[in-house]
Design a protein around this motif. Structure first.
Motif, PDB file in Angstrom:
ATOM      1  N   MET A 109       0.989  -1.184   0.116  1.00  0.00           N
ATOM      2  CA  MET A 109       0.041  -0.014   0.059  1.00  0.00           C
ATOM      3  C   MET A 109       0.973   1.181  -0.071  1.00  0.00           C
ATOM      4  SD  MET A 109      -2.756  -1.389   2.788  1.00  0.00           S
ATOM      5  CE  MET A 109      -1.664  -1.475   4.295  1.00  0.00           C
ATOM      6  N   ASP A 110       1.289   1.656  -1.414  1.00  0.00           N
ATOM      7  CA  ASP A 110       2.296   2.804  -1.260  1.00  0.00           C
ATOM      8  C   ASP A 110       1.783   3.953  -1.936  1.00  0.00           C
ATOM      9  OD1 ASP A 110       4.869   3.919  -0.907  1.00  0.00           O
ATOM     10  OD2 ASP A 110       5.617   2.817  -2.732  1.00  0.00           O
ATOM     11  N   GLY A 111       2.385   5.008  -1.476  1.00  0.00           N
ATOM     12  CA  GLY A 111       2.031   6.350  -2.164  1.00  0.00           C
ATOM     13  C   GLY A 111       1.092   7.365  -1.339  1.00  0.00           C
ATOM     14  N   ASN A 112       1.199   7.128   0.067  1.00  0.00           N
ATOM     15  CA  ASN A 112       0.380   7.994   0.994  1.00  0.00           C
ATOM     16  C   ASN A 112       1.157   9.292   1.216  1.00  0.00           C
ATOM     17  OD1 ASN A 112      -1.167   5.563   1.250  1.00  0.00           O
ATOM     18  ND2 ASN A 112      -0.525   5.322   3.438  1.00  0.00           N
ATOM     19  N   GLY A 113       2.349   9.305   1.240  1.00  0.00           N
ATOM     20  CA  GLY A 113       3.074  10.516   1.469  1.00  0.00           C
ATOM     21  C   GLY A 113       3.070  11.515   0.067  1.00  0.00           C
ATOM     22  N   ARG A 114       3.127  10.970  -0.783  1.00  0.00           N
ATOM     23  CA  ARG A 114       3.003  11.773  -2.131  1.00  0.00           C
ATOM     24  C   ARG A 114       1.752  12.161  -2.494  1.00  0.00           C
ATOM     25  NH1 ARG A 114       5.641   7.242  -5.774  1.00  0.00           N
ATOM     26  NH2 ARG A 114       5.444   6.177  -3.797  1.00  0.00           N
ATOM     27  N   TRP A 115       0.541  11.519  -2.302  1.00  0.00           N
ATOM     28  CA  TRP A 115      -0.713  12.081  -2.217  1.00  0.00           C
ATOM     29  C   TRP A 115      -0.955  13.061  -1.449  1.00  0.00           C
ATOM     30  CZ3 TRP A 115      -4.995  12.687   1.230  1.00  0.00           C
ATOM     31  CH2 TRP A 115      -6.179  12.767   0.657  1.00  0.00           C
ATOM     32  N   ALA A 116      -0.498  13.172  -0.240  1.00  0.00           N
ATOM     33  CA  ALA A 116      -0.570  14.220   0.734  1.00  0.00           C
ATOM     34  C   ALA A 116       0.101  15.471   0.491  1.00  0.00           C
ATOM     35  CB  ALA A 116      -0.266  13.966   2.152  1.00  0.00           C
ATOM     36  N   ASN A 117       1.478  15.122  -0.020  1.00  0.00           N
ATOM     37  CA  ASN A 117       2.286  16.365  -0.348  1.00  0.00           C
ATOM     38  C   ASN A 117       1.607  17.068  -1.544  1.00  0.00           C
ATOM     39  OD1 ASN A 117       5.664  15.234   0.852  1.00  0.00           O
ATOM     40  ND2 ASN A 117       3.864  15.985   2.035  1.00  0.00           N
ATOM     41  N   ARG A 118       1.240  16.445  -2.630  1.00  0.00           N
ATOM     42  CA  ARG A 118       0.603  17.101  -3.748  1.00  0.00           C
ATOM     43  C   ARG A 118      -0.366  17.751  -3.195  1.00  0.00           C
ATOM     44  NH1 ARG A 118       1.147  11.938  -7.941  1.00  0.00           N
ATOM     45  NH2 ARG A 118       3.483  11.644  -7.625  1.00  0.00           N
ATOM     46  N   ARG A 119      -0.896  17.494  -2.178  1.00  0.00           N
ATOM     47  CA  ARG A 119      -2.310  18.579  -1.879  1.00  0.00           C
ATOM     48  C   ARG A 119      -1.932  19.532  -0.855  1.00  0.00           C
ATOM     49  NH1 ARG A 119      -3.675  14.041  -3.609  1.00  0.00           N
ATOM     50  NH2 ARG A 119      -6.148  13.742  -4.486  1.00  0.00           N
ATOM     51  N   GLY A 120      -0.632  19.705  -0.663  1.00  0.00           N
ATOM     52  CA  GLY A 120       0.093  20.582   0.022  1.00  0.00           C
ATOM     53  C   GLY A 120      -0.221  20.297   1.632  1.00  0.00           C
ATOM     54  N   LEU A 121      -0.425  18.840   1.928  1.00  0.00           N
ATOM     55  CA  LEU A 121      -0.751  18.309   3.308  1.00  0.00           C
ATOM     56  C   LEU A 121       0.578  17.595   3.608  1.00  0.00           C
ATOM     57  CD1 LEU A 121      -4.347  16.800   2.643  1.00  0.00           C
ATOM     58  CD2 LEU A 121      -3.708  18.992   3.791  1.00  0.00           C
ATOM     59  N   SER A 122       0.645  17.372   5.165  1.00  0.00           N
ATOM     60  CA  SER A 122       1.961  16.477   5.521  1.00  0.00           C
ATOM     61  C   SER A 122       1.559  14.991   5.334  1.00  0.00           C
ATOM     62  CB  SER A 122       1.973  16.665   6.910  1.00  0.00           C
ATOM     63  OG  SER A 122       0.926  16.175   7.647  1.00  0.00           O
ATOM     64  N   ARG A 123       2.761  14.416   5.217  1.00  0.00           N
ATOM     65  CA  ARG A 123       2.442  12.872   4.926  1.00  0.00           C
ATOM     66  C   ARG A 123       1.545  12.117   5.588  1.00  0.00           C
ATOM     67  NH1 ARG A 123       6.460  10.561   2.191  1.00  0.00           N
ATOM     68  NH2 ARG A 123       5.979   8.647   3.411  1.00  0.00           N
ATOM     69  N   VAL A 124       1.311  12.540   7.066  1.00  0.00           N
ATOM     70  CA  VAL A 124       0.261  11.628   8.038  1.00  0.00           C
ATOM     71  C   VAL A 124      -0.921  11.692   7.391  1.00  0.00           C
ATOM     72  CG1 VAL A 124       1.925  11.671   9.992  1.00  0.00           C
ATOM     73  CG2 VAL A 124       0.160  13.454   9.709  1.00  0.00           C
ATOM     74  N   GLU A 125      -1.439  13.090   6.904  1.00  0.00           N
ATOM     75  CA  GLU A 125      -2.749  13.012   6.236  1.00  0.00           C
ATOM     76  C   GLU A 125      -2.684  12.161   5.146  1.00  0.00           C
ATOM     77  OE1 GLU A 125      -5.049  14.881   7.754  1.00  0.00           O
ATOM     78  OE2 GLU A 125      -3.398  15.568   9.050  1.00  0.00           O
ATOM     79  N   GLY A 126      -1.940  11.625   4.351  1.00  0.00           N
ATOM     80  CA  GLY A 126      -1.890  10.600   3.537  1.00  0.00           C
ATOM     81  C   GLY A 126      -2.136   9.270   3.958  1.00  0.00           C
ATOM     82  N   HIS A 127      -1.542   8.905   5.241  1.00  0.00           N
ATOM     83  CA  HIS A 127      -1.660   7.557   5.752  1.00  0.00           C
ATOM     84  C   HIS A 127      -3.298   7.472   6.350  1.00  0.00           C
ATOM     85  CE1 HIS A 127       2.343   6.999   5.594  1.00  0.00           C
ATOM     86  NE2 HIS A 127       2.972   7.873   6.552  1.00  0.00           N
ATOM     87  N   LYS A 128      -3.655   8.625   6.866  1.00  0.00           N
ATOM     88  CA  LYS A 128      -5.258   8.796   7.304  1.00  0.00           C
ATOM     89  C   LYS A 128      -6.074   8.302   6.254  1.00  0.00           C
ATOM     90  CE  LYS A 128      -4.676  12.325  10.833  1.00  0.00           C
ATOM     91  NZ  LYS A 128      -5.018  13.797  10.884  1.00  0.00           N
ATOM     92  N   ALA A 129      -5.721   9.121   4.962  1.00  0.00           N
ATOM     93  CA  ALA A 129      -6.696   8.841   3.962  1.00  0.00           C
ATOM     94  C   ALA A 129      -6.573   7.515   3.249  1.00  0.00           C
ATOM     95  CB  ALA A 129      -6.259   9.870   2.901  1.00  0.00           C
TER      96      ALA A 129
END
Ligand code: IPE
Ligand code: IPE
Ligand code: MG
Length: 269
Positions: free
Chosen positions: A40-60
């Motif tokens: 399950m990869d790509g959480n950090g990039r998903w968040a950073n592309r939205r201007g969010l911190s990496r942990v927001e990607g994990h939550k999503a």
């Protein structure tokens, strides 16, 4: 409908398997991979592309996992193993590691009743040292609660590494040989398989990785010796059951030969 990410440990309301309303394609009987492994990869990039911190990607990524579990059951997959935290992930920032530990603990806590309702058996594969005690407690609680479920076995790979899994197996075997309990000639592929973290885990049929990276990152090395690999560009928080079904569709177009060969004269050879 994307459920909003939860940031607390409360139980969440049950959902029926088909809450999204999408139905799986009709797969030919016997053609569905029994064991699917997912990085399950790509959480950090998903968040950073939205201007969010990496942990927001994990939550999503939490709702993506639930959706994929439901889609696996709908497709008839019986074993799903997911990479949630690798032995290499300790090298991330202390803040991210702390978040991931607490997050894994909380996801297990708030989703276990839903998984139980879906007849999912939860198992844990990974190494005990270093892993937070509270995470181990939640893993063991979920294992106990769901031990009699049979529709899908969901193996949560937490503090998992393919190489350390083999190291741990080899140490156990070496101890038994040194103590005279085991003859070196009795060490076979089958015996090594029985010394892995989940001894009765079947071989991986389909290995999927999201986010476009094309590497195993040390996931299920022994178990995936003859897996079919499918790499999809979608970042994990955007991943859904339909991506899983696409991966199954690609899997079905592969010719699994396991080293064998047969003559098939003609233009499609
Ligand atoms: C995968 O997403 C989740 C874990 C490793 C826990 P990443 O956090 O690796 O996201 P990217 O690959 O940096 O985008
Ligand atoms: C693999 O992803 C680990 C998990 C998904 C838990 P990583 O993001 O850690 O792997 P690398 O660093 O890209 O190889
Ligand atoms: Mg990554």
């Amino acid at each position: 409908m994307t459920p909003k990410p939860y940031t607390h440990r409360d139980a969440v309301p049950y959902r029926p398997l088909d809450w999204t309303g999408v139905q799986p394609p009709v797969f030919a009987p016997g053609s569905v991979p029994a064991h699917v492994a997912i990085v399950m990869d790509g959480n950090g990039r998903w968040a950073n592309r939205r201007g969010l911190s990496r942990v927001e990607g994990h939550k999503a990524g939490e709702s993506a996992l639930l959706d994929v579990v439901a889609g696996a059951i709908q497709a008839g997959v019986t074993h799903l193993s997911v990479y949630a935290f690798s032995t290499e992930n300790w090298s991330r920032s202390p803040d991210e590691v702390r978040f991931l530990m607490g997050f894994n603990r909380d996801v297990l806590h708030r989703r276990r009743d839903q998984l139980n309702e879906w007849d999912v058996r939860v198992r844990w594969a990974g190494r005990r040292p270093r892993l937070w005690g509270s995470v181990v407690k939640e893993l063991q609680h979920a294992e106990r609660l769901t031990q009699h479920n049979r529709t899908l076995t969901l193996t949560m790979c937490v503090n998992y590494g393919g190489r350390v899994e083999l190291v741990d197996a080899m140490r156990g075997i070496a101890d038994d040989v040194a103590a005279g309990r085991l003859k070196p000639s009795a060490v076979t592929e089958k015996l090594i398989g029985r010394r892995l973290y989940v001894p009765d885990m079947p071989d991986v049929d389909l290995f999927v990785r999201s986010s476009g990276e094309q590497r195993t990152s040390n996931f299920l090395l022994w178990e995936s010796a003859y897996a079919e690999y499918v790499f999809l560009d979608t970042l994990w928080p955007d991943f859904s059951r339909e991506h899983l079904w696409r991966a199954i569709d690609l899997y079905q177009s592969r010719d699994r030969r396991f080293g064998g060969a047969v003559d098939k004269p003609g233009p499609t050879a």
